[in-house]
Motif scaffolding. Structure first.
Motif, PDB file in Angstrom:
ATOM      1  N   GLY A  92       0.810  -1.213   0.000  1.00 57.66           N
ATOM      2  CA  GLY A  92       0.000   0.000   0.000  1.00 57.66           C
ATOM      3  C   GLY A  92       0.839   1.256   0.000  1.00 57.66           C
ATOM      4  O   GLY A  92       0.539   2.224  -0.708  1.00 57.66           O
ATOM      5  N   ILE A  93       1.922   1.262   0.789  1.00 55.14           N
ATOM      6  CA  ILE A  93       2.801   2.438   0.844  1.00 55.14           C
ATOM      7  C   ILE A  93       3.441   2.679  -0.519  1.00 55.14           C
ATOM      8  O   ILE A  93       3.505   3.813  -1.006  1.00 55.14           O
ATOM      9  CB  ILE A  93       3.879   2.255   1.928  1.00 55.14           C
ATOM     10  N   GLY A  94       3.919   1.605  -1.149  1.00 51.87           N
ATOM     11  CA  GLY A  94       4.541   1.743  -2.467  1.00 51.87           C
ATOM     12  C   GLY A  94       3.573   2.286  -3.500  1.00 51.87           C
ATOM     13  O   GLY A  94       3.955   3.086  -4.369  1.00 51.87           O
ATOM     14  N   ALA A  95       2.289   1.869  -3.410  1.00 52.10           N
ATOM     15  CA  ALA A  95       1.281   2.358  -4.360  1.00 52.10           C
ATOM     16  C   ALA A  95       0.962   3.829  -4.143  1.00 52.10           C
ATOM     17  O   ALA A  95       0.491   4.507  -5.057  1.00 52.10           O
ATOM     18  CB  ALA A  95       0.009   1.519  -4.239  1.00 52.10           C
ATOM     19  N   MET A  96       1.242   4.336  -2.947  1.00 50.79           N
ATOM     20  CA  MET A  96       0.958   5.752  -2.645  1.00 50.79           C
ATOM     21  C   MET A  96       2.067   6.688  -3.128  1.00 50.79           C
ATOM     22  O   MET A  96       1.829   7.876  -3.328  1.00 50.79           O
ATOM     23  CB  MET A  96       0.805   5.942  -1.129  1.00 50.79           C
ATOM     24  N   ILE A  97       3.270   6.161  -3.297  1.00 48.86           N
ATOM     25  CA  ILE A  97       4.432   7.029  -3.514  1.00 48.86           C
ATOM     26  C   ILE A  97       4.647   7.324  -4.992  1.00 48.86           C
ATOM     27  O   ILE A  97       4.670   6.427  -5.831  1.00 48.86           O
ATOM     28  CB  ILE A  97       5.703   6.382  -2.927  1.00 48.86           C
ATOM     29  N   ASP A  98       4.834   8.592  -5.280  1.00 48.84           N
ATOM     30  CA  ASP A  98       5.230   9.040  -6.617  1.00 48.84           C
ATOM     31  C   ASP A  98       6.732   9.309  -6.583  1.00 48.84           C
ATOM     32  O   ASP A  98       7.185  10.251  -5.917  1.00 48.84           O
ATOM     33  CB  ASP A  98       4.455  10.311  -6.995  1.00 48.84           C
ATOM     34  N   PHE A  99       7.503   8.496  -7.259  1.00 47.55           N
ATOM     35  CA  PHE A  99       8.953   8.665  -7.265  1.00 47.55           C
ATOM     36  C   PHE A  99       9.416   9.693  -8.296  1.00 47.55           C
ATOM     37  O   PHE A  99      10.619   9.881  -8.478  1.00 47.55           O
ATOM     38  CB  PHE A  99       9.645   7.327  -7.537  1.00 47.55           C
ATOM     39  N   GLY A 100       8.480  10.371  -8.967  1.00 45.49           N
ATOM     40  CA  GLY A 100       8.843  11.347  -9.991  1.00 45.49           C
ATOM     41  C   GLY A 100       9.797  12.430  -9.508  1.00 45.49           C
ATOM     42  O   GLY A 100      10.827  12.689 -10.161  1.00 45.49           O
ATOM     43  N   PRO A 101       9.512  13.104  -8.358  1.00 44.09           N
ATOM     44  CA  PRO A 101      10.439  14.150  -7.887  1.00 44.09           C
ATOM     45  C   PRO A 101      11.838  13.625  -7.616  1.00 44.09           C
ATOM     46  O   PRO A 101      12.817  14.358  -7.774  1.00 44.09           O
ATOM     47  CB  PRO A 101       9.766  14.640  -6.592  1.00 44.09           C
ATOM     48  N   LEU A 102      11.950  12.375  -7.210  1.00 43.31           N
ATOM     49  CA  LEU A 102      13.259  11.782  -6.964  1.00 43.31           C
ATOM     50  C   LEU A 102      13.959  11.441  -8.273  1.00 43.31           C
ATOM     51  O   LEU A 102      15.152  11.722  -8.446  1.00 43.31           O
ATOM     52  CB  LEU A 102      13.101  10.524  -6.105  1.00 43.31           C
ATOM     53  N   GLN A 203      11.402  15.885 -17.189  1.00 42.17           N
ATOM     54  CA  GLN A 203      10.374  14.928 -17.552  1.00 42.17           C
ATOM     55  C   GLN A 203      10.859  13.505 -17.246  1.00 42.17           C
ATOM     56  O   GLN A 203      11.989  13.138 -17.572  1.00 42.17           O
ATOM     57  CB  GLN A 203      10.042  15.052 -19.044  1.00 42.17           C
ATOM     58  N   VAL A 204      10.004  12.747 -16.607  1.00 36.78           N
ATOM     59  CA  VAL A 204      10.324  11.355 -16.300  1.00 36.78           C
ATOM     60  C   VAL A 204       9.407  10.478 -17.142  1.00 36.78           C
ATOM     61  O   VAL A 204       8.180  10.539 -17.010  1.00 36.78           O
ATOM     62  CB  VAL A 204      10.118  11.046 -14.804  1.00 36.78           C
ATOM     63  N   SER A 205      10.002   9.696 -18.023  1.00 41.16           N
ATOM     64  CA  SER A 205       9.199   8.889 -18.946  1.00 41.16           C
ATOM     65  C   SER A 205       8.476   7.758 -18.213  1.00 41.16           C
ATOM     66  O   SER A 205       8.877   7.329 -17.132  1.00 41.16           O
ATOM     67  CB  SER A 205      10.079   8.303 -20.042  1.00 41.16           C
ATOM     68  N   ARG A 206       7.411   7.279 -18.841  1.00 40.47           N
ATOM     69  CA  ARG A 206       6.654   6.154 -18.269  1.00 40.47           C
ATOM     70  C   ARG A 206       7.537   4.910 -18.181  1.00 40.47           C
ATOM     71  O   ARG A 206       7.454   4.142 -17.219  1.00 40.47           O
ATOM     72  CB  ARG A 206       5.420   5.870 -19.141  1.00 40.47           C
ATOM     73  N   ARG A 207       8.400   4.722 -19.180  1.00 45.36           N
ATOM     74  CA  ARG A 207       9.296   3.564 -19.163  1.00 45.36           C
ATOM     75  C   ARG A 207      10.218   3.619 -17.945  1.00 45.36           C
ATOM     76  O   ARG A 207      10.433   2.595 -17.277  1.00 45.36           O
ATOM     77  CB  ARG A 207      10.126   3.532 -20.441  1.00 45.36           C
ATOM     78  N   THR A 208      10.740   4.814 -17.656  1.00 52.61           N
ATOM     79  CA  THR A 208      11.622   4.971 -16.492  1.00 52.61           C
ATOM     80  C   THR A 208      10.874   4.657 -15.203  1.00 52.61           C
ATOM     81  O   THR A 208      11.397   3.984 -14.309  1.00 52.61           O
ATOM     82  CB  THR A 208      12.181   6.407 -16.440  1.00 52.61           C
ATOM     83  N   ARG A 209       9.649   5.145 -15.102  1.00 48.52           N
ATOM     84  CA  ARG A 209       8.840   4.909 -13.897  1.00 48.52           C
ATOM     85  C   ARG A 209       8.561   3.416 -13.705  1.00 48.52           C
ATOM     86  O   ARG A 209       8.496   2.934 -12.569  1.00 48.52           O
ATOM     87  CB  ARG A 209       7.527   5.685 -13.982  1.00 48.52           C
ATOM     88  N   ILE A 210       8.388   2.691 -14.799  1.00 43.36           N
ATOM     89  CA  ILE A 210       8.108   1.262 -14.701  1.00 43.36           C
ATOM     90  C   ILE A 210       9.387   0.475 -14.382  1.00 43.36           C
ATOM     91  O   ILE A 210       9.380  -0.450 -13.559  1.00 43.36           O
ATOM     92  CB  ILE A 210       7.480   0.747 -16.018  1.00 43.36           C
ATOM     93  N   LEU A 211      10.485   0.861 -15.016  1.00 46.83           N
ATOM     94  CA  LEU A 211      11.745   0.151 -14.792  1.00 46.83           C
ATOM     95  C   LEU A 211      12.320   0.405 -13.405  1.00 46.83           C
ATOM     96  O   LEU A 211      12.989  -0.468 -12.839  1.00 46.83           O
ATOM     97  CB  LEU A 211      12.774   0.551 -15.855  1.00 46.83           C
ATOM     98  N   PHE A 212      12.045   1.590 -12.854  1.00 47.40           N
ATOM     99  CA  PHE A 212      12.659   1.972 -11.582  1.00 47.40           C
ATOM    100  C   PHE A 212      12.395   0.953 -10.468  1.00 47.40           C
ATOM    101  O   PHE A 212      13.350   0.475  -9.821  1.00 47.40           O
ATOM    102  CB  PHE A 212      12.186   3.367 -11.164  1.00 47.40           C
ATOM    103  N   PRO A 213      11.138   0.589 -10.162  1.00 42.52           N
ATOM    104  CA  PRO A 213      10.927  -0.383  -9.071  1.00 42.52           C
ATOM    105  C   PRO A 213      11.541  -1.750  -9.345  1.00 42.52           C
ATOM    106  O   PRO A 213      11.971  -2.439  -8.415  1.00 42.52           O
ATOM    107  CB  PRO A 213       9.394  -0.471  -8.964  1.00 42.52           C
ATOM    108  N   ILE A 214      11.617  -2.137 -10.623  1.00 41.13           N
ATOM    109  CA  ILE A 214      12.222  -3.428 -10.964  1.00 41.13           C
ATOM    110  C   ILE A 214      13.722  -3.394 -10.714  1.00 41.13           C
ATOM    111  O   ILE A 214      14.295  -4.295 -10.095  1.00 41.13           O
ATOM    112  CB  ILE A 214      11.924  -3.788 -12.430  1.00 41.13           C
TER     113      ILE A 214
END
Length: 375
Positions: A92-102, A203-214
C-alpha cells in the motif's frame, strides 16, 4: 458483585500503568490527530491485552482446556510466523508514492542514505548500554522513522522489546512536526533556512517509472539480500501504481488494503504491550534511544547537505537533507513550513519530497542490511 471486586483486585499496578499508556495513545490519536489510524488501535489494544485473564489472549480454562485469544492469534500468525502484516502494508505504501520528484533529481538519493546515520550510531550506543546486540539493532531502526520496518526488524531478530520499539517508532513518526523543527534549528541558521532553490523538474518517462521499481528491487537483492521482502513489496506496490493497466488494484492497495492492514497491525502489535514486558526501565531507555536516533538522523541529513554544498555549484538548502528520513510525506511538509517561515517566498516542498521518498527506500534497505548482518 463479588466477581467484580475480585476482577478489580486482580489488576496489578503495571497493568494500571498500561491503561494510562493506552489512554495517552488514544488521546494523541483523537485529540491531537497524531497517526490516528495506528495509535488508536494500539492504545485500545494495550487496554484489552492488560485486562485480567483477558479473552483476547490464550487462556487455560478449567474443564475446557486452552482457548485461543484473537489478538494473540493475529500476532502469532500475522507477525511472528510470517511478518505478513508489515510486509502487506508496504504494498500500500509503495502504491501511494510518486517517485517522480526523486527520479527528476537523482541527487536526492544521497540524502536518503545520509539520513540513516542515526540508526547505526544508536546501535553502538545501545550496545554500550548493555543491550543485547540484536535488541540494540532493533532499537536503532527506530531512527528510520518507519513503523512497519521497525516492527519487522525487531520481530525477525526476536527482540524482547517489540512493543516498546513499535510504540516509540510510531509515536516519533506522529511527532515529526514537533521533533524535526527542533532538530533542524539546532544545526542551521535562519539565513541557511531561507536559502532558495529553484525548481525545474525534468520529464520522467513512463518507461523509467516502470523500470525503476524493478531495477531497485534487483539491486537491493544483490547488495542486501535480506532486504528483498522489504524493498520488493514496496516496489511491487509502486509498480502497480506506475504500470498504467492496474488502476483499480492501485486504488485498492492505496486505500482498502493499506487501511485494513494498518488497522489490524495496530491492534495486533498491542500483544507486545503486555504489562510484564512493557513496564520496565528498559522501555524508558528505548524511548530515549529512539528519540536520539530520530534526532540524529535529521541532524545527519542537514550536516551532509552542508558538506555537499562545499563541492557543488548548485547549493542545496540544508533542511532538505533532514527530509531524507522515511516519515513520508510529513517530513517534506515540515521542511516546506520552515522554509516559508524563514522567507515567505521560499518553497522547498518538491525538493523535500524527492529526499523524503529517497528516505523511504533507504530505510527499508537499512532494515535489510541490519537483518543481513545480525540475523
Amino acid at each position: 458483585m463479588s466477581f467484580l471486586w475480585e476482577g478489580l483486585l486482580a489488576i496489578t499496578w503495571q497493568q494500571a500503568v498500561m491503561y494510562v499508556v493506552g489512554g495517552i495513545l488514544i488521546y494523541l490519536a483523537i485529540g491531537k490527530q497524531y497517526e490516528p489510524a495506528l495509535l488508536l488501535p494500539m492504545g485500545f489494544g494495550a487496554i484489552l491485552v492488560n485486562l485480567p485473564a483477558s479473552g483476547v489472549l490464550n487462556q487455560m480454562t478449567q474443564g475446557v482446556g486452552q482457548t485461543h485469544g484473537i489478538i494473540q492469534w493475529l500476532f502469532e500468525n500475522g507477525i511472528e510466523i510470517s511478518e505478513a502484516f508489515p510486509l502487506l502494508l508496504f504494498i500500500g505504501i509503495g502504491a501511494m508514492i510518486d517517485f517522480g520528484p526523486l527520479l527528476s533529481n537523482p541527487k536526492m538519493f544521497l540524502f536518503g542514505a545520509a539520513a540513516q546515520l542515526g540508526i547505526f550510531l544508536t546501535i553502538i550506543l545501545a550496545t554500550a548500554l548493555h543491550f543485547d546486540i540484536r535488541d540494540a539493532a532493533s532499537i536503532g531502526i527506530i531512527g528510520a522513522a518507519d513503523g512497519p520496518t521497525s516492527i519487522l526488524v525487531s520481530q525477525v531478530l526476536k527482540s524482547r522489546y517489540v512493543g516498546a520499539i513499535a510504540v516509540a517508532a510510531y509515536s516519533y513518526m506522529a511527532l515529526v512536526p514537533i521533533i524535526q523543527p527542533f532538530a533542524i534549528k539546532l544545526v542551521t541558521t535562519k539565513k541557511e533556512r531561507a536559502m532558495r532553490m529553484p525548481y525545474s523538474p525534468g520529464q520522467v518517462s513512463r518507461r523509467t517509472r516502470i523500470l525503476f521499481p524493478i531495477v531497485v528491487s534487483f539491486v537491493a537483492g544483490i547488495v542486501a539480500p535480506a532486504s528483498v521482502s522489504l524493498v520488493g513489496f514496496l516496489m511491487f506496490g509502486n509498480l502497480i501504481r506506475e504500470c498504467g493497466v492496474l488502476n483499480n488494484l492501485s486504488e485498492t492497495a492505496q486505500h482498502e488494503l493499506a487501511n485494513l492492514v494498518t488497522l489490524l497491525l495496530g491492534i495486533t502489535i498491542s500483544f507486545s504491550m503486555r504489562a510484564e514486558q512493557f513496564v520496565t526501565k528498559e522501555t524508558l531507555l528505548i524511548l530515549c534511544l529512539g528519540l536520539f536516533a530520530f534526532v540524529l538522523d535529521s541532524v545527519g541529513g542537514v550536516l551532509f547537505a552542508k558538506l555537499l554544498n562545499l563541492f557543488c555549484k548548485n547549493k542545496v538548502n540544508p533542511m532538505v537533507g533532514a527530509a531524507g528520513i522515511s516519515a513520508f510525506p510529513m517530513s517534506a511538509r515540515v521542511i516546506e513550513k520552515l522554509g516559508v517561515e524563514a522567507d515567505h517566498q521560499n518553497h522547498l516542498l518538491m525538493h523535500a519530497v524527492g529526499a523524503n521518498v529517497a528516505g523511504q527506500i533507504a530505510s527499508v534497505v537499512a532494515g535489510g542490511v541490519i537483518l543481513g548482518f545480525f540475523m
